[in-house]
Every structure is written in structure tokens, then in C-alpha cells.
Write an enzyme that holds these catalytic residues in place. Structure first.
Site, PDB file in Angstrom:
ATOM      1  N   GLY A  21       0.821  -1.204   0.000  1.00 18.79           N
ATOM      2  CA  GLY A  21       0.000   0.000   0.000  1.00 18.79           C
ATOM      3  C   GLY A  21       0.849   1.246   0.000  1.00 18.79           C
ATOM      4  N   ALA A  24      -0.131   9.280   1.667  1.00 19.75           N
ATOM      5  CA  ALA A  24       0.325  10.627   1.354  1.00 19.75           C
ATOM      6  C   ALA A  24       1.798  10.831   1.672  1.00 19.75           C
ATOM      7  CB  ALA A  24      -0.516  11.649   2.122  1.00 19.75           C
ATOM      8  N   GLY A  26       4.006   8.015   2.762  1.00 17.30           N
ATOM      9  CA  GLY A  26       4.840   6.833   2.767  1.00 17.30           C
ATOM     10  C   GLY A  26       4.213   5.648   2.076  1.00 17.30           C
ATOM     11  N   VAL A  28       3.697   1.247   2.395  1.00 13.25           N
ATOM     12  CA  VAL A  28       3.638   0.151   3.350  1.00 13.25           C
ATOM     13  C   VAL A  28       4.134  -1.116   2.672  1.00 13.25           C
ATOM     14  CG1 VAL A  28       2.171  -1.211   4.875  1.00 13.25           C
ATOM     15  CG2 VAL A  28       1.702   1.221   4.563  1.00 13.25           C
ATOM     16  N   LYS A  42       6.097   0.959   7.435  1.00 13.22           N
ATOM     17  CA  LYS A  42       5.700   2.159   6.701  1.00 13.22           C
ATOM     18  C   LYS A  42       6.956   3.007   6.499  1.00 13.22           C
ATOM     19  CE  LYS A  42       2.373   5.913   6.552  1.00 13.22           C
ATOM     20  NZ  LYS A  42       1.218   6.548   7.215  1.00 13.22           N
ATOM     21  N   ASP A 136      -7.837  10.929   9.996  1.00 18.28           N
ATOM     22  CA  ASP A 136      -7.942  10.418   8.626  1.00 18.28           C
ATOM     23  C   ASP A 136      -8.640   9.058   8.625  1.00 18.28           C
ATOM     24  OD1 ASP A 136      -7.708  10.579   5.883  1.00 18.28           O
ATOM     25  OD2 ASP A 136      -5.694   9.719   5.831  1.00 18.28           O
TER      26      ASP A 136
END
Length: 660
Positions: A21, A24, A26, A28, A42, A136
Site C-alpha cells: 500500500g 500521502a 509513505g 507500506v 511504513k 484520517d
């Protein structure tokens, strides 16, 4: 530039696996630890390495998450700093994200959506109790411990607190927008601020999406158009029963003060879920072309955009020339962490002529009165900006009234604690200032204290409260055992013997008259006392308020010469609690937190001989030895404010007489 490559080393203990993944700030990756465990990392994007604010945010993610050790939150295990590379190592959650569930499964059955969102609220409640907001919340940041077909209760894990802030009770004023446009709370768009109530709103959007297969304000227009609908539009009604819609509508309230706390939201969803067990999932609907507007006060975004200009920006097509639109990212569902462009707002010629020349900056003052509205809004001037929030309407009816004050004197509790309350309503601010005075008698008192701050009327939601003088969080009934609405947990207070401390709170309630203020202050005191004295409450929370007495327990027979085992048993409204003693003599280890809270620790405990010299008490007053044979003996005790304690009678025999 790629952040990492499969098989590449990460520090001395890990090796990269696959990228799973990106966000914004970094990417994963799965990583393999030296012991063979599969974890996740991350990794900060290289283009952000020279940005001090983003580096600080990234580094803060680790410290924030280390303090958030809860099963509903993805735990952090390590942090790697390797040259320009920074990586946070956390548990790998293999079940995927809710984004994948929403994309693949479509709308969920209401009972499933409620159960999942309730667990998200559990995570938020825990974080908020530690002074942390997520900022978020969206399906991408909610992971499952097991894949969706195998999902079960307890499998939800909230991740990515990397853009969260440690906030306490005071909502932080941001320098820009951080979040995801489709999930941003309206106060973040209109006023640039966010807090725990913003997390509740975003989780409400998530619930709406799980039910409908789309977010409430998805539709035509730019990403800014989508974001601005949170401020300007009503969420389209879903074809669900009234109870579920009313709860969802409350979560999506434009006014942060009207939204429930995360713990209360979780409880509400769990109450609804059993009644919806037989309901099928909704059909995935199309986003509407138009939205119903809400009546609202004039709005300024970070002091730069007026309400009319915001409306024009939201309506502008992406290709419109000479249109300065805040950059909210690549798509409405992508996280952004960017400042809002600032510019000087030039006055319009027609408005300029109507304004007094001495105060040209306040050319938007006329916007304070809405057409057809009888509501007077509070205008607040802060560093050259006007911030008008929906919550300011609450104070308007009493704005022209006189200052009101009320007092409720406290009565001493068995522990020696007295809580006195006073309140002053100031019409100019539209707030009531509440002062709580905690006084102690013979013993120092500390620990957590419960306080209930209700709304003016029984039907009102719990008001937002700004505290000073203590570390404060929402009371969580699932943790404390005290299930009371509008309850707050005050910690960090130290009340010395014979002295007092004050805690103040600003509460956005506007009583109409003296009688209403008196009733409100009294209702809070009565609700607090009732919750603390509820006989159905088990556990040891809030001991300074709930402890009713102390029982001194000893064996029925003691052999001389030997130490006397003495157990101090707390007595709550529910009765004696043998499972959680206050103190056991002879002592081993540290004193219990309860003893510290009600007596200042071991220094607040003393034993004495109650049978004419048959007992010997050492110099500390804490260890008692049986010396002489006697058929009846008692031991006396003093524990904090409880000074006249005595054990039941027991006998002292010799080893020969006992047959030992």
C-alpha cells in the site's frame, strides 16, 4: 524514485518483502524479521525527506502509536532510521482493509456495518482517552485480522495514526488541511480545525459508505466540490429504518458539539445492531447530481475565502480559468497533507461603498445576519480572522441577558472528599464557566474523579467541554464500569489533606434564566453522585468518590507468636469487595492504587492493639504480631479518613494448643 525493493535489507533486523500500500507520506511493505516473523513497515517517501513538518509527523507516528496499546489498534513494534530512510515497524494485519471489502462486497448488511463501525469507534474512544485524534478515518485505514468471509467480532484494527495529533481537550488550530476530502469533517473545511469530534464524523461517513456503497457527498465536480458539500449540503437520506438514520444523521451533524463521543457512538450502534439482524444490504445507488443545501452562517476558510467565494469555488469546473481552488489532492478518497493557498481577499466594489471607511477589513460583517433567520451569531476576532461556527448559535437566545451565577455546596463523602460546584453564565461569550472545588479532610486524595456535565434539557446531547486544571477524557463505561451519560474522567489531581484544588470547565450552554442555571448545576451534581453510588457498579474505579467504608478482616484464630494477617477490604455501594483488597499486612510489593487514591499509600494506614497488650505493633504501625494467648482479641485500624475501624473478634492460641 522507489522507496525500497523486494529483498532489500531494512536496518540490521529486517528485509523487505512486497509493497502492500501507499499513502500521502509513505509506502507500506511487508517485511521479514530476523526471527522469521512477517511484519509491516511504513517507509517515508524520499521526496518528503527534506520536509521538516512531514518528517516530524512521520516520526511522531511511532511515539503516538507506542502509547496506543489496544487490541483495536495496529501496534507499533520498532522504528528504523537508516540514512535518509525512516520506517515504522508494526504488526502485519493479513485480512486486508475495509476499502477492499467495500470494493468487492459492495454495501454490507446493516448489522455487519454497525458491528464493524462500532469497533472503529472503540479504537477511537481509546485513542481519544489518551489525548490522540486520528484525523484520517476511512476504509483504507481500517484493517481486518481475518479476510472478509471469515471476519468476526474483534477483528477490526485501526491503522495509520501518522497524521494524528496529541490534542487533549483543546481542539488544535491547523495551518492547513490534513485528511481525505470525502471523509473530512465540515469544521476542517470551513475553519481549519479538527478534534475528536472530527474523527466521529469521519467514522459516520465510513458507516454511510458501508451501508450505501458510496460516501454521502460523492458526486460531480472537483475534489474541492466534494469536500465543500460537507459544509454546505445535507447527506442524502438512505432507505434504512428511522432509528438507524437518526443515529447516522447525528454522527454527520455539521455542529461538532452535537455529535456523540466515540464511546457513546459505539454503544449506540451496538444497541441498534440486534434489531437489524434480518435486514438485507441496500442496493448500490448512484451519487445524486444535486444536493440539498443546509442553512448555515457565513463561512471563512482560514480567513481567506468568504461564503460566497466558497460556493463559487465549489461550483467551478476543473478547467475554469483564473480560479484559485485549494489543492485537496489527486482524488477525493486520497489522503492529502497540504496547506490551503492563502491570498488577500479584495473587497468587491459594491460592498466597499457600504462599509465604514475606518474598518475596511470587516467588509463581511453583513453576512452575520442570515436572510429569514432570527439567530444572532457570536463574532469572534482572533488574530485578524473571523471564525463563525454552527455551535455559536446556541448562545444567541441569551446573548442580551445578564450574567447569572449559581452554587451547589458539597457534602463530605466517607473518604473525606467534598466536591463544591459553582457556575457563572457570561452572555458576552455565550458560555457557562463551571468551577469544581475538590477538598480533602484528614487524608490526601488522588486518582481519577468522575464528573457528569449534562445538557440543559434531558433531550439535549452531551455538550462539548473545554477543561483546565486536570487531564480529562470521556468516561468509558466499558473500562470503568460506571455507565453514565455525559461523564468525564478527571485524572492527575492531587488533593492534600486539609486543602483543596480547583478544576474549571467552559461549557457551551446558555441558560435562559437563574432557575434554569440552578437546575442545570444541580442536575450535574446529582447525576455524578448517583453514578458514584450506583449499587450495580462493580470494580474499583473512582475510589475517592465511591468508597463507602473499609472492613478489617483477620483469621478467626491466630497462633502465637506469629504475624497477624490483616486484610483491609473496600466496601462499595454494591458491598464488600474481597477480590480487590485495599491493603494486606504484612505487606508485599507496592501499595494498591486504591490505597494511594484514598489514603496517600501506606503512610495513611495504621494498626493498633485492641486487646490489652496481646498484640505488638511495630514502629511503622503496619505489622502486627500476636504475642499472648487470649480467647478474644481485636485489632484497630485507621485508613485515611476512616479512623475508627475495628476487626471482628478472633482468638490467639499457642502452637501446642492448636496441635501444630
Amino acid at each position: 524514485m522507489q522507496l525500497a525493493q523486494s529483498g532489500q535489507a531494512l536496518g540490521a533486523s529486517y528485509r523487505f518483502g512486497e509493497r502492500v500500500g501507499s499513502g500521502a507520506v509513505g509506502e507500506v511493505w511487508t517485511i521479514t524479521a530476523a526471527d522469521g516473523r512477517t511484519l509491516a513497515a511504513k517507509v517515508l517517501r524520499p521526496e518528503h525527506a527534506d520536509d521538516p513538518s512531514l518528517v516530524e509527523r512521520f516520526v511522531r507516528e511511532r511515539s503516538v502509536l507506542l502509547a496506543l496499546q489496544d487490541r483495536s489498534i495496529v501496534p507499533v513494534r520498532d522504528m528504523v532510521v537508516e540514512g535518509p530512510r525512516l520506517a515504522i515497524v508494526m504488526d502485519y494485519i493479513p485480512g486486508g482493509s475495509l476499502r477492499e471489502v467495500a470494493n468487492d462486497a459492495g454495501p454490507l448488511r446493516p448489522a455487519e456495518a454497525l458491528s464493524i463501525t462500532a469497533e472503529v469507534f472503540d479504537a477511537l474512544a481509546f485513542a481519544h482517552s489518551r489525548g490522540v485524534t486520528h484525523r484520517d478515518i476511512k476504509p483504507d485505514n481500517v484493517l481486518l485480522a481475518r479476510p472478509w468471509p471469515e471476519w468476526g467480532p474483534g477483528d477490526v484494527r485501526v491503522s495509520d495514526f501518522g497524521i494524528s495529533d496529541v490534542v487533549g481537550e483543546k481542539i488544535r488550530q491547523t495551518t492547513g488541511l490534513i485528511g481525505t476530502p470525502q471523509y473530512m469533517p465540515p469544521e476542517l473545511i470551513s475553519q481549519g480545525r479538527s478534534g475528536p469530534a472530527g474523527d466521529v464524523y469521519s467514522a459516520g461517513v465510513l458507516l454511510y459508505e458501508l451501508l450505501a456503497g458510496r460516501t454521502p457527498f460523492a458526486g460531480p465536480g472537483t475534489d474541492f466540490s466534494v469536500a465543500y458539500r460537507h459544509v454546505s449540503s445535507r447527506p442524502p437520506r438512505l432507505p434504512v429504518n428511522d432509528g438507524l438514520w437518526d443515529t447516522l444523521d447525528l454522527l454527520l451533524s455539521k455542529d461538532p458539539a452535537q455529535r456523540p463521543a466515540a464511546a457513546d457512538a459505539a454503544a449506540a450502534l451496538r444497541r441498534l445492531a440486534p434489531g437489524l439482524a434480518g435486514y438485507a444490504a441496500l442496493a448500490r445507488g448512484q451519487a445524486p447530481e444535486e444536493f440539498d443545501d443546509v442553512e448555515r452562517p457565513a463561512t471563512l476558510v482560514r480567513g481567506a475565502f468568504t461564503d460566497a467565494e466558497l460556493t463559487a469555488l465549489a461550483a467551478a469546473p476543473p478547467s475554469a480559468e483564473e480560479t484559485v481552488v485549494p489543492d485537496l489532492g489527486e482524488a477525493g478518497s486520497a489522503t492529502i497533507a497540504r496547506p490551503i493557498p492563502r491570498r488577500q481577499v479584495l473587497p468587491q466594489p459594491e460592498n466597499r461603498a457600504e462599509e465604514p471607511a475606518a474598518v475596511p477589513f470587516w467588509r463581511t460583517r453583513k453576512a452575520l445576519l442570515l436572510a429569514g433567520s432570527a439567530v444572532l451569531l457570536l463574532a469572534v476576532m482572533v488574530a485578524g480572522f473571523i471564525v463563525l461556527s454552527p455551535g455559536s448559535q446556541q448562545a444567541a437566545p441569551a446573548a442580551a441577558g445578564e450574567q447569572l451565577s449559581a452554587q451547589v455546596p458539597g457534602q463530605a463523602l466517607p473518604t473525606g472528599l467534598t466536591i463544591s460546584r459553582s457556575a457563572v453564565y457570561e452572555p458576552s461569550s455565550g458560555e457557562t464557566r463551571l468551577t469544581l472545588t475538590y477538598a480533602a479532610q484528614k487524608a490526601p486524595l488522588s486518582g481519577n474523579f468522575l464528573e457528569v456535565i449534562p445538557g440543559l434539557a434531558e433531550a439535549d446531547t452531551c455538550p462539548a467541554v473545554s477543561w483546565a486544571g486536570a487531564a480529562v477524557s470521556r468516561n468509558q463505561g466499558s473500562v470503568t464500569g460506571v455507565d453514565v451519560g455525559c461523564g468525564w474522567n478527571l485524572s492527575g489531581l492531587q488533593v492534600s489533606a486539609g486543602s483543596s484544588v480547583e478544576v474549571t470547565a467552559k461549557v457551551p450552554v446558555a441558560p435562559a434564566d437563574q432557575q434554569e442555571l440552578d437546575a442545570w448545576l444541580r442536575s450535574g451534581a446529582e447525576a455524578t453522585a448517583a453514578a458514584a453510588q450506583d449499587p450495580d457498579v462493580l470494580g474499583s474505579a473512582y475510589p475517592a468518590q465511591r468508597l463507602m467504608g473499609v472492613e478489617v478482616r483477620t483469621p478467626a484464630r491466630v497462633v502465637t507468636p506469629s504475624p497477624l494477617k490483616i486484610t483491609l477490604v473496600p466496601v462499595w455501594a454494591s458491598g464488600p469487595d474481597e477480590l480487590n483488597p485495599l491493603y494486606v499486612s504484612p505487606a508485599a510489593g507496592k501499595p494498591s492504587q486504591m490505597l494511594t487514591a484514598v489514603a496517600g499509600g501506606e503512610k495513611g494506614v495504621r494498626f493498633s492493639d485492641g486487646c490489652g497488650g496481646a498484640l505488638a505493633v511495630d514502629s511503622s504501625g503496619l505489622t502486627v504480631t500476636a504475642l499472648q494467648i487470649t480467647p478474644e482479641c481485636t485489632v484497630r485500624a485507621s485508613v485515611g479518613n476512616f479512623t475508627e475501624l475495628q476487626s471482628p473478634r478472633f482468638g490467639i492460641t499457642s502452637r501446642e494448643a492448636s496441635g501444630d
